[in-house]
Enzyme design. Structure first.
Site, PDB file in Angstrom:
ATOM      1  N   SER A 202      58.244 -23.110 -18.090  1.00 35.71           N
ATOM      2  CA  SER A 202      56.787 -23.127 -18.232  1.00 35.71           C
ATOM      3  C   SER A 202      56.443 -23.727 -19.589  1.00 35.71           C
ATOM      4  O   SER A 202      56.767 -24.883 -19.845  1.00 35.71           O
ATOM      5  CB  SER A 202      56.222 -21.708 -18.068  1.00 35.71           C
ATOM      6  OG  SER A 202      54.809 -21.716 -18.145  1.00 35.71           O
ATOM      7  N   THR A 203      55.838 -22.963 -20.486  1.00 35.89           N
ATOM      8  CA  THR A 203      55.418 -23.481 -21.785  1.00 35.89           C
ATOM      9  C   THR A 203      56.604 -24.065 -22.541  1.00 35.89           C
ATOM     10  O   THR A 203      57.584 -23.382 -22.774  1.00 35.89           O
ATOM     11  CB  THR A 203      54.773 -22.363 -22.620  1.00 35.89           C
ATOM     12  OG1 THR A 203      53.767 -21.714 -21.848  1.00 35.89           O
ATOM     13  CG2 THR A 203      54.170 -22.917 -23.900  1.00 35.89           C
ATOM     14  N   HIS A 229      55.801 -24.768 -14.254  1.00 36.38           N
ATOM     15  CA  HIS A 229      54.386 -24.438 -14.091  1.00 36.38           C
ATOM     16  C   HIS A 229      53.532 -25.629 -14.531  1.00 36.38           C
ATOM     17  O   HIS A 229      53.352 -25.880 -15.721  1.00 36.38           O
ATOM     18  CB  HIS A 229      54.015 -23.217 -14.930  1.00 36.38           C
ATOM     19  CG  HIS A 229      54.720 -21.968 -14.507  1.00 36.38           C
ATOM     20  ND1 HIS A 229      54.821 -20.856 -15.314  1.00 36.38           N
ATOM     21  CD2 HIS A 229      55.364 -21.654 -13.360  1.00 36.38           C
ATOM     22  CE1 HIS A 229      55.492 -19.909 -14.689  1.00 36.38           C
ATOM     23  NE2 HIS A 229      55.834 -20.377 -13.493  1.00 36.38           N
ATOM     24  N   MET A 322      55.993 -18.780 -21.077  1.00 30.75           N
ATOM     25  CA  MET A 322      55.307 -17.506 -21.251  1.00 30.75           C
ATOM     26  C   MET A 322      55.341 -16.714 -19.946  1.00 30.75           C
ATOM     27  O   MET A 322      55.528 -17.264 -18.867  1.00 30.75           O
ATOM     28  CB  MET A 322      53.862 -17.727 -21.693  1.00 30.75           C
ATOM     29  CG  MET A 322      53.056 -18.610 -20.782  1.00 30.75           C
ATOM     30  SD  MET A 322      51.395 -18.943 -21.411  1.00 30.75           S
ATOM     31  CE  MET A 322      50.563 -17.426 -20.938  1.00 30.75           C
ATOM     32  N   ASP A 325      57.764 -14.862 -15.035  1.00 31.62           N
ATOM     33  CA  ASP A 325      58.116 -15.486 -13.754  1.00 31.62           C
ATOM     34  C   ASP A 325      59.583 -15.883 -13.770  1.00 31.62           C
ATOM     35  O   ASP A 325      60.069 -16.485 -14.722  1.00 31.62           O
ATOM     36  CB  ASP A 325      57.240 -16.717 -13.521  1.00 31.62           C
ATOM     37  CG  ASP A 325      57.413 -17.307 -12.139  1.00 31.62           C
ATOM     38  OD1 ASP A 325      57.782 -16.563 -11.220  1.00 31.62           O
ATOM     39  OD2 ASP A 325      57.141 -18.517 -11.985  1.00 31.62           O
TER      40      ASP A 325
END
Length: 385
Positions: A202-203, A229, A322, A325
């Site tokens: 993600s991030t 994401h 972050m 997940d």
């Protein structure tokens, strides 16, 4: 009026420990809406609001900030030009690129991520949408808090002794890192050569994926499935970037497509990507089931589907991001006999997703990003010998 509201707070305030944010956008209306959205959370303070990159640099002379929300298209100095100057002016600051969802802006945002931006947000296409966009406001606030909090983590107490199946981490890069008050723990036992690899991020993920796959994909001939994401358009471009960087055929997953070795499949924006067995072949299936962990695509559904099919032949890698997940999906992977590797805290932009699995006793390894690819190659070569 590009910098009339630049010095909102008048400088650092003693005793005020709120996360400090600067908003950079050429629209005063958008700056106001972003400011109100962020300051609706009591832990955030917008300390500067300016209309272009040049004004942002001047504001940094007067303000210390944790996170900068940076528009792409602005007069005088645009976001991509300003980005390296802002990072140099205040080392350690996190920059979140903000833009409308167009192919051009998505391409610029990906270039910004490669140039040092920590993350991005896609702005709603109109002011009325921005005012009513609860999902956008929640995403923006969550990213600001995660990025700002990553630089301000207070020491947490050591956890209780690890469960019998795991041991306190002593691996390179693990270093006793803590997440949610829990210490990194590793699973005992050897890892099995994978028949397929699943990656969640993600991030900070686009940068991490390019580095990881550049060190691994060309020599690892098993299928690689990725859930990052990202919204649509971004995932299309990211697949193109990965393909160019690795030389490995890379594309967004297509519903019904047969999973083949030597290929990389990226979950398309707004679709969960899973794998289903169809007779003697495995096919990618896409769905728009409800978001999980506020995300679609999400890592957990991909891992659940793959764990049930590949068992011990599945290797999962959880990269920077972050939230958590991938944790529940990794539990299914381990239950089925598969292995999990997590990126370590020191090399993660945000140690949320990898921290969640690293401190839950699910990982066989917790490694710096640059060591993950060589470790996977070594695992495959050792098994082939």
């Amino acid at each position: 009026m590009q910098d009339v509201d630049a010095a909102r707070s008048g400088g650092d305030q003693s005793g005020d420990d709120r996360f400090r944010v600067m908003v950079v956008d050429d629209s005063a209306v958008i700056r106001g809406l972003l400011t109100r959205s962020l300051e609706a959370d009591n832990s955030i303070k917008v300390v500067a609001s300016v209309g272009n990159g040049e004004a942002a640099l001047k504001a940094l002379d007067r303000q210390t900030v944790d996170v900068i929300i940076l528009d792409i298209e602005m007069p005088v100095m645009d976001g991509l030009t300003a980005l390296p100057k802002l990072l140099a002016a205040q080392p350690g600051v996190h920059v979140v690129m903000a833009s409308a969802l167009t192919r051009k802006n998505a391409e610029v945002s990906l270039r910004a991520l490669q140039a040092g931006a920590a993350d991005y947000v896609t702005k709603p296409s109109s002011r009325s949408e921005l005012t009513s966009a609860d999902t956008f406001q929640r995403e923006l606030t969550a990213k600001v808090k995660a990025l700002a909090g990553a630089n301000r983590k207070a020491p947490a107490p050591r956890s209780e002794a690890a469960a019998p199946a795991v041991e306190a981490a002593a691996a390179p890069g693990a270093g006793g890192n803590l997440y949610g008050g829990r210490q990194v723990v590793l699973r005992k036992g050897p890892m099995v050569c994978p028949r397929i690899i699943a990656i969640g991020s993600s991030t900070g993920g686009p940068q991490a994926l390019l580095e990881l796959l550049g060190n691994m994909a060309a020599s690892v001939k098993v299928p690689i499935l990725i859930t990052q994401h990202m919204p649509a358009t971004f995932t299309t471009l990211l697949a193109e970037h990965i393909g160019r960087a690795t030389g490995v055929p890379t594309q967004e997953g297509v519903d019904g497509e047969v999973v083949q070795p030597g290929r990389i499949y990226l979950a398309p924006g707004d679709y969960h990507m899973v794998v289903e067995r169809d007779g003697t072949v495995d096919r990618i299936k896409l769905n728009q089931n409800p978001p999980e962990n506020f995300c679609r695509p999400a890592v957990d559904p991909m891992l659940r589907s793959m764990a049930s099919l590949y068992g011990s032949g599945l290797l999962t890698i959880i990269l920077t991001g972050m939230g958590s997940d991938g944790q529940k999906g990794s539990e299914k992977v381990v239950e089925a006999g598969g292995s999990v590797i997590a990126q370590d805290e020191a090399t993660s932009v945000v140690w949320g997703m990898p921290g969640a699995v690293a401190t839950s006793g699910l990982c066989s390894e917790v490694l710096p990003l640059k060591e993950i690819g060589p470790q996977v190659r070594k695992l495959i070569m050792r098994s082939a010998a």
